[in-house]
Design an enzyme around this catalytic site. Sequence first.
Site, short mmCIF file in Angstrom:
data_model
loop_
_atom_site.label_atom_id
_atom_site.label_comp_id
_atom_site.label_asym_id
_atom_site.label_seq_id
_atom_site.Cartn_x
_atom_site.Cartn_y
_atom_site.Cartn_z
N ASP A 172 12.98 8.07 -26.21
CA ASP A 172 14.37 7.63 -26.35
C ASP A 172 14.93 6.81 -25.21
O ASP A 172 16.07 6.62 -25.14
CB ASP A 172 15.15 8.77 -26.40
N TYR A 264 13.01 3.97 -15.16
CA TYR A 264 11.83 4.74 -14.31
C TYR A 264 10.88 3.76 -13.70
O TYR A 264 10.18 4.30 -12.73
CB TYR A 264 10.83 5.27 -15.45
#
Length: 455
Positions: A172, A264
């Site tokens: 997600d 990330y």
Amino acid sequence: MKKQNLVVVGAGSTYTPGMIMSLIEEKKNFPLKSITFYDTNAERQEKVAKACEIILKEKYPELESFHYTISKEEAFTDVDFAFVQIRTGGLAMREKDEQIPLSHGCVGQETCGPGGMGYGLRSIGDMIQLIKEIRQYSPEAWILNYTNPAAIVAEALRRAFPEDKKILNICDMPAAIMVSYASILKKEIWDLVPEYFGLNHFGWFTKMYDKEGNDLTDEIKNHILNKGFLPEDSEIVNDPSWIKTFKQVKTMLTDFPEYLPNTYLQYYLYPSDMVSKEDVSNTRARQVINGREQRVHQLCDGIIANGTTEGAHLEVDIHGCYMIRVAASLAYNNGDIFIVIVENNGIISNLQDDAMVEVPAMLTNRGPKPFAVGKIPTFYKGMIEGQLAYEKLVVDAYFENDYNKALQALTLNRTVVDAPVARNILDDLIAANENYWPELKKERELATDKDLTLV
């Protein structure tokens, strides 16, 4: 519209109440006949399940059946969809995943670098066993897996179940980022059409359009560069750690302005900076244990004690809604577009075919139909190939019980790089995971085993 039978696997998770609220929010798009909770931890599941039972009774009265169980046969028989969110070792092992690398001066994060390897090598065996058990009782069910680290788990499942076309690995995080894009643009996330490529937690948005075909990419970039970037999803909007993470996007976009990065990527592009900001005694796992876990358990306790949701702070989150709309598109052949993890097979034409890549795909009742990306530029190709090699070597290490492959993996990873440091971290991870990992043998030991087999 056929009503679906759903099992939530790992239902003791603190994300489960949010998932239930999302199922309620999306019930017109994905109507349910039954919901079953399954977890191996009966006590942890019971608290969440009793609260969710009250939520469903009040807000989803048309649901025909809800129950929770630790019986695999009961949980997995005659289901249409399985939503899988397991965490082998729980938050206690997550904390070790984060602390061990940090103690060696490397990134301590649950899905990236050594922490991701620790988590991944724990997850693979349980995931393979779990899918075998689901298939025993519901051979045709769709299995939507969002167990982390998704890249390593997806690669392992690709090898273990090469013919199973009804396993879909999804994350997600692209959706959570798109919620913030939508806020910038004063639109809903569902109004946006992304172009994206990469690996899980390791990708880039190349373009962002609306459904009329207008290119909104520069508007997003300019806003981030001039006004910054913040999380908007209800689950993370007020979380200091996530606020820092989203703010880091401005730095990444300044340094590499071609594409919009997944958040990330900060761990791979700025590992030293990430380490300097962390406290080994108060890692992200500890913050979750003292924060979200306590908050959700207190919420559940309050609902159970009061016998009602009145006065309870319940929110719908993108984590659940994204999963549910994915399921709806598969169930009802909607052809909606989502970013999912699939085998490459030429999608990124200058990347090996057996890579598990994260790209937009049209989802039909025959599965995902991914869109071609074509060739990607050298910088991004080089970044991805290094990360891909790491992921594949981790999975090799699991299936081959090979210490040397695990060492190669950590040495390749951008958050480590240094071979002696990689060895020290690996040895500490092995000691911490002795009850979870397969035994990893060194080259000499493997050779001896092969000799014995030949005899």
